[in-house]
Design a protein around this motif. Sequence first.
Motif, PDB file in Angstrom:
ATOM      1  N   PHE A 534      31.855  32.057  40.826  1.00  0.00           N
ATOM      2  CA  PHE A 534      31.975  33.474  40.474  1.00  0.00           C
ATOM      3  C   PHE A 534      32.058  33.656  38.961  1.00  0.00           C
ATOM      4  O   PHE A 534      31.537  34.637  38.413  1.00  0.00           O
ATOM      5  CB  PHE A 534      33.193  34.094  41.152  1.00  0.00           C
ATOM      6  CG  PHE A 534      33.099  34.139  42.655  1.00  0.00           C
ATOM      7  CD1 PHE A 534      31.871  34.231  43.292  1.00  0.00           C
ATOM      8  CD2 PHE A 534      34.250  34.076  43.448  1.00  0.00           C
ATOM      9  CE1 PHE A 534      31.775  34.266  44.679  1.00  0.00           C
ATOM     10  CE2 PHE A 534      34.169  34.118  44.821  1.00  0.00           C
ATOM     11  CZ  PHE A 534      32.932  34.206  45.444  1.00  0.00           C
ATOM     12  N   ASP A 538      29.679  36.542  37.742  1.00  0.00           N
ATOM     13  CA  ASP A 538      30.267  37.875  37.646  1.00  0.00           C
ATOM     14  C   ASP A 538      30.129  38.455  36.239  1.00  0.00           C
ATOM     15  O   ASP A 538      30.086  37.729  35.244  1.00  0.00           O
ATOM     16  CB  ASP A 538      31.759  37.835  38.005  1.00  0.00           C
ATOM     17  CG  ASP A 538      31.989  37.658  39.497  1.00  0.00           C
ATOM     18  OD1 ASP A 538      31.008  37.762  40.250  1.00  0.00           O
ATOM     19  OD2 ASP A 538      33.141  37.410  39.898  1.00  0.00           O
ATOM     20  N   ARG A 542      31.277  44.216  37.808  1.00  0.00           N
ATOM     21  CA  ARG A 542      30.098  43.987  38.657  1.00  0.00           C
ATOM     22  C   ARG A 542      30.205  42.611  39.297  1.00  0.00           C
ATOM     23  O   ARG A 542      29.609  41.636  38.847  1.00  0.00           O
ATOM     24  CB  ARG A 542      28.820  44.088  37.835  1.00  0.00           C
ATOM     25  CG  ARG A 542      28.569  45.474  37.249  1.00  0.00           C
ATOM     26  CD  ARG A 542      27.454  45.430  36.216  1.00  0.00           C
ATOM     27  NE  ARG A 542      26.204  44.995  36.794  1.00  0.00           N
ATOM     28  CZ  ARG A 542      25.130  44.651  36.077  1.00  0.00           C
ATOM     29  NH1 ARG A 542      25.186  44.676  34.753  1.00  0.00           N
ATOM     30  NH2 ARG A 542      24.008  44.281  36.661  1.00  0.00           N
ATOM     31  N   PRO A 543      30.987  42.501  40.383  1.00  0.00           N
ATOM     32  CA  PRO A 543      31.091  41.208  41.073  1.00  0.00           C
ATOM     33  C   PRO A 543      29.761  40.817  41.698  1.00  0.00           C
ATOM     34  O   PRO A 543      29.021  41.657  42.222  1.00  0.00           O
ATOM     35  CB  PRO A 543      32.159  41.458  42.140  1.00  0.00           C
ATOM     36  CG  PRO A 543      32.152  42.930  42.361  1.00  0.00           C
ATOM     37  CD  PRO A 543      31.793  43.544  41.042  1.00  0.00           C
ATOM     38  N   ALA A 544      29.455  39.548  41.620  1.00  0.00           N
ATOM     39  CA  ALA A 544      28.169  39.053  42.101  1.00  0.00           C
ATOM     40  C   ALA A 544      28.172  38.924  43.622  1.00  0.00           C
ATOM     41  O   ALA A 544      29.212  38.853  44.280  1.00  0.00           O
ATOM     42  CB  ALA A 544      27.858  37.707  41.461  1.00  0.00           C
ATOM     43  N   ARG A 575      33.717  41.729  46.849  1.00  0.00           N
ATOM     44  CA  ARG A 575      32.325  41.608  46.408  1.00  0.00           C
ATOM     45  C   ARG A 575      31.405  41.715  47.621  1.00  0.00           C
ATOM     46  O   ARG A 575      31.854  41.575  48.772  1.00  0.00           O
ATOM     47  CB  ARG A 575      32.096  40.274  45.706  1.00  0.00           C
ATOM     48  CG  ARG A 575      32.313  39.069  46.610  1.00  0.00           C
ATOM     49  CD  ARG A 575      32.184  37.745  45.853  1.00  0.00           C
ATOM     50  NE  ARG A 575      33.191  37.628  44.823  1.00  0.00           N
ATOM     51  CZ  ARG A 575      32.903  37.679  43.511  1.00  0.00           C
ATOM     52  NH1 ARG A 575      31.643  37.820  43.128  1.00  0.00           N
ATOM     53  NH2 ARG A 575      33.855  37.550  42.619  1.00  0.00           N
TER      54      ARG A 575
END
Length: 839
Positions: A534, A538, A542-544, A575
């Motif tokens: 992460f 990340d 805006r979390p991937a 997320r």
Amino acid sequence: MTGGHAPGASNAFDAARRALRGLVVAATVRIHRPVVGYALEEPATFLGSGFFVAPNWVLTCAHVACGGEGGEVAVVYETAPGRGVSTAPGRVVATLPDLAGDAGRTAPAGNWPAPDLALVQLTSPVVDHECVYVSERPAAYYGEGRVLYAGWTENEGRLQVMDGTLTVQGTIGGWSSDVQMRLGDNDLPYGVSGGPVIDPVRGEVIGVLKARSDHRPGGTSTGIEQLRTLRVPGERATAEHSDVYQAVFHAHDRYHRDRQRHPASRRQTWTDVQGRLGARPGRTLSPDERIQLLGRLAELPPPESTRGLLDILDSLPDFQASTPLPAPRGWRDGLGALYESASDDGALELVLDYAMRAMSAPRPFVVPSTSDAEKALWVWVWQAAQRLSARYRSGLAEQRMERLRRREEARRRSDGDEPGTLFDRPGTVLDRSGTVPGGPRPPRPGRDVAPRPGPRVPQRRIASDARVRARAVAGAARPSALVELIRRGWEPDRCDWSVSVAGPGGEAVRLHEAERTPLADLPAHLAGPLAEAFRHCDEPGRPALLQVALPHALLGLEVDAWQLPPDTEPLGAQRPVVVRCADRDRLPGEAYGAFGADGAYEGYGAYGVDAPDHFRPDRDGPDRARGRHPGDGMGDLGDMAAVDGVDGVDGVEARDGLEASVRASRDEPNDWGDVDDWGDLDGRDDLEEERRARWRWLHAHRARAEVLDCDEGLRKPVPSVEQLRALSHGTVPVLCRYGDLRYEDDAEALARIVLGGYGVALWRRRRGRPDAVCGEFHRGTIDEIAEPASAHHLPEAVHDLRMRLRAGRTETFWADGVALLYDDPHHPLPGAGDLLEAP
């Protein structure tokens, strides 16, 4: 002999009254301060009574609910005698009168003024509770007689539910909007305040116990219609949950409709009991006809306003009653207002005229299911009209055709509009004239009129959805975290796994791998490597995306519920989390005899010790057989990756065009070598081509949810692979009954979907809830899947659902346990065989 009981109708009526009492008691709850453990059995934490008025909504007195801390309470309920009690957290979301302070906290408990009502919203989903049936008629119309009541009280140091009868001795307030009923001839002990008051003749809740008298037996109750005075949102409604009143009573009516038509449940319903009592709503409808009508009305968006609803009532030629107080606010209120006006010979015509006006009324907003709801309402109207004259039925048909004609004209006008116009499509807000605020354009037709090819236009959406879409578009070409899991065939309780960072082009960089990890301990082992992945992906705010590749037998693994580390938010709330099928290319297809003619899988046990190599990752898959490299992300249609060329084209034409391109590509030279060396791969080639065509179509157009295994609550087999392949390219398969008893097991059902060429599918884990009504899940999936402009946005849309579910938003409780398959055929998983070697 009759054993001392009178025969015939009296016995039947008594039995119906006993059944009504059981339903009332099952829906009555007790409310406590928010404590834990055995303290909930202590009278010191007990605040009073309440009852489930809709799924996950409790109605009680304000002085009861506001005895908690900061508007938080604990709701204790019992679903059936002998099952024991359960507890759910709740919060007070509305009180009458509204005495909220500047900080948003409710006023302290005490002797609240009338109407003294509160709505409590559960903050975690509960699916196995009973809900009362609430009358659509004002309590002021109830004459003198007897009523039933129920509530909780302390008896000999224990909290127990009780019920009884009271006599109606008059009203307080006359015909004013805050009328209360005076009740007597029975003691009301401490604790029953907030409990329901029931009309025993019609089998409906008409009020809420408010107070007990200090000078005589009995007390007072507040009419249920006082909820109509809840605060009206200042801004235009953009969704059903924008207005608490509409959200509660639409959910109420859909619940009772869905419960009544649930084919697998043996539980007695409120509608059943009302029929046994001989109730005849409006002197023309049976209880079943009424709840089917109310359920269909509740599928529509609510009336634009109270004024708009009153205009509809005034337009009815035979409506002569004075406007009740408080004024009607929802579709069900308007129906109840008809009861006092209908004459015996014109009652049904009045109801049908009202339904026709509701069908074509201005909408504050529309959702993808609105068009289907209008069709369902028309079907009900037409069936009910068969009792009436041919002349009247002809008039109804002319009204329906006129409405469709106006829609078609609006569609034709809209086809000539320039890009940028806002139309009547999911998420669009309309004004009273049917135009979009800020522009003169007419509304675009719903889904019952097929749209013609034309330029794509933007849509107006609610703010939260706009933020979700913005994140999705911005993250479309971003890296993501990838977990690959392989179940060891000879050790089925253990797995081998890896964590990688997947680039936008499909390439992957492996960060960590391990072998022989117990499945039960997997989250603890993944915490560190995933945290590192992460960090690679990340960006602030805006979390991937997290992709989890699982063998098809483990696609039901609740990866979105993992907490890494423990006591943190579940991954699905942090997320977007999707699953992919890791063994898709190694699933035997129908051409190889794995499925019978009826689609039943005949070759399971692939993970057993007898055939561990069948799903071994060190065996070459079809990609390698064809000379492809799994990471190249290209297939036969790789040159057609751009989707703009098929935008706005009819589905059949686009599919035919894609298939023509596929056929042409077969004639081109390739580097696969002699295919005969590998056997006949035409069937698998065709499926691969279909998968890519489906994926492109879904990512260029709106999707359409198709529930495969449930028909209005009735289990049905998942279609065979060939039947699934025949569905349109815009279909997203949905499984409603995953984890329930079914004709095939869950792994087989998902295998059929994968073999059918689908890279996007959705299901929910039922967790042993066979009697749970599923109408809200069906409706929710239709609206959520069709609302985004394309399937690009579905991972973020599901993430948004999970966040709101975690926050206790009742309108998302239907999505509890939902999972999303999102498996891009243009970005295959990294090459197999690197992790596992035979010991």
